[in-house]
Scaffold this motif. Structure first.
Motif, PDB file in Angstrom:
ATOM      1  N   UNK A   1      -2.854   7.799   3.461  1.00 18.83           N
ATOM      2  CA  UNK A   1      -2.887   9.117   3.988  1.00 18.83           C
ATOM      3  C   UNK A   1      -4.225   9.960   3.321  1.00 18.83           C
ATOM      4  N   UNK A   2      -4.397   9.610   2.026  1.00 21.94           N
ATOM      5  CA  UNK A   2      -5.686  10.179   1.368  1.00 21.94           C
ATOM      6  C   UNK A   2      -6.740   9.670   1.813  1.00 21.94           C
ATOM      7  N   UNK A   3      -6.827   8.312   2.273  1.00 21.48           N
ATOM      8  CA  UNK A   3      -8.063   7.491   2.771  1.00 21.48           C
ATOM      9  C   UNK A   3      -8.397   8.042   4.084  1.00 21.48           C
ATOM     10  N   UNK A   4      -7.514   8.263   4.933  1.00 22.57           N
ATOM     11  CA  UNK A   4      -7.697   8.924   6.393  1.00 22.57           C
ATOM     12  C   UNK A   4      -8.002  10.095   6.331  1.00 22.57           C
ATOM     13  N   UNK A   5      -7.528  11.028   5.542  1.00 22.32           N
ATOM     14  CA  UNK A   5      -7.909  12.380   5.425  1.00 22.32           C
ATOM     15  C   UNK A   5      -9.570  12.620   5.142  1.00 22.32           C
ATOM     16  N   UNK A   6      -9.964  11.582   4.091  1.00 24.64           N
ATOM     17  CA  UNK A   6     -11.282  11.755   3.581  1.00 24.64           C
ATOM     18  C   UNK A   6     -12.213  11.075   4.730  1.00 24.64           C
ATOM     19  N   UNK A   7     -11.624  10.776   5.964  1.00 21.14           N
ATOM     20  CA  UNK A   7     -12.248  10.318   6.927  1.00 21.14           C
ATOM     21  C   UNK A   7     -12.384  11.329   8.222  1.00 21.14           C
TER      22      UNK A   7
ATOM     23  N   UNK B   1       0.783  -1.177  -0.018  1.00 23.69           N
ATOM     24  CA  UNK B   1      -0.041   0.075   0.071  1.00 23.69           C
ATOM     25  C   UNK B   1       0.965   1.230   0.007  1.00 23.69           C
ATOM     26  N   UNK B   2       0.834   2.122  -0.915  1.00 22.21           N
ATOM     27  CA  UNK B   2       1.432   3.401  -0.798  1.00 22.21           C
ATOM     28  C   UNK B   2       0.870   4.357   0.253  1.00 22.21           C
ATOM     29  N   UNK B   3       1.877   4.863   0.822  1.00 25.13           N
ATOM     30  CA  UNK B   3       1.659   5.652   2.079  1.00 25.13           C
ATOM     31  C   UNK B   3       0.702   6.901   1.782  1.00 25.13           C
ATOM     32  N   UNK B   4       0.936   7.390   0.582  1.00 24.51           N
ATOM     33  CA  UNK B   4       0.208   8.396   0.161  1.00 24.51           C
ATOM     34  C   UNK B   4      -1.310   7.982  -0.172  1.00 24.51           C
ATOM     35  N   UNK B   5      -1.703   6.734  -0.712  1.00 25.83           N
ATOM     36  CA  UNK B   5      -2.908   6.435  -0.724  1.00 25.83           C
ATOM     37  C   UNK B   5      -3.687   6.343   0.690  1.00 25.83           C
TER      38      UNK B   5
END
Length: 195
Positions: free
Chosen positions: A41-47, A35-39
């Motif tokens: 990070x983006x998923x967690x920011x959307x939550x 899993x890319x850490x940018x992906x």
């Protein structure tokens, strides 16, 4: 004039202060769980997690969120990873003080090499009986030193994790719970970023 001190909190314009947490994901970027850490990070920011920052590519995430027990955050983060990326994991979530305790309460910290001395964050608390089963089963098999902590184990791998017979599957079978491990060098780096 408002003065903000360098504390493990993030101040937001709405006037609220959110505490910082570290999430240590298990089984991330090992085996088939890439899993890319940018992906992530983006998923967690959307939550609605704030100030999300990844630390190295092994599933360490710093974030700010409303003050709540870290166990509830652990379940939430594991659900997000399962829902978005379709793999099972758990996240050991710890506050800044709990990360500090994972270093300072480790009885092998300062005695062994920082890269060999680990804190193993458990999925849930282990009791003394379960710990006794683990240590009895491992007795005489290697030079590692093991101690029970608060929702964790402390291990000095002495001769290195890769050379150890105290493997992840062995620990998980004896304790009947998953864990994720971080060495003292990594934990110190993460704690520095939380300050």
């Amino acid at each position: 004039m408002l003065c903000i001190l360098a504390l493990p909190f993030v101040y937001f314009s709405q006037g609220t202060i959110m505490p910082r947490y570290a999430a240590f994901f298990a089984s991330m970027n090992v085996g088939g769980n890439r899993l890319k850490m940018t992906d992530l990070r983006d998923a967690l920011e959307r939550e609605d997690l704030e100030d999300v920052e990844t630390v190295v590519a092994s599933g360490n995430v710093l974030f700010s969120f409303d003050d709540r027990p870290s166990e509830g955050l652990s379940e939430m983060l594991a659900f997000i990873v399962k829902d978005r990326f379709d793999f099972d994991t758990f996240a050991a979530v710890r506050s800044r003080d709990e990360v500090s305790a994972a270093i300072e309460d480790n009885p092998f910290h300062g005695q062994g090499d920082d890269k060999q001395v680990h804190t193993l964050f458990l999925e849930r608390e282990a009791d003394a009986d379960q710990f006794g089963v683990l240590t009895a089963a491992y007795e005489g098999r290697g030079p590692e030193r093991i101690a029970l902590g608060d929702r964790c184990l402390y291990v000095d791998y002495v001769e290195g994790v890769g050379n150890s017979r105290l493997t992840g599957p062995f620990i998980e079978r004896k304790l009947d719970r998953r864990f994720t491990a971080r060495n003292m060098a990594s934990l110190k780096r993460i704690l520095d970023k939380m300050d």
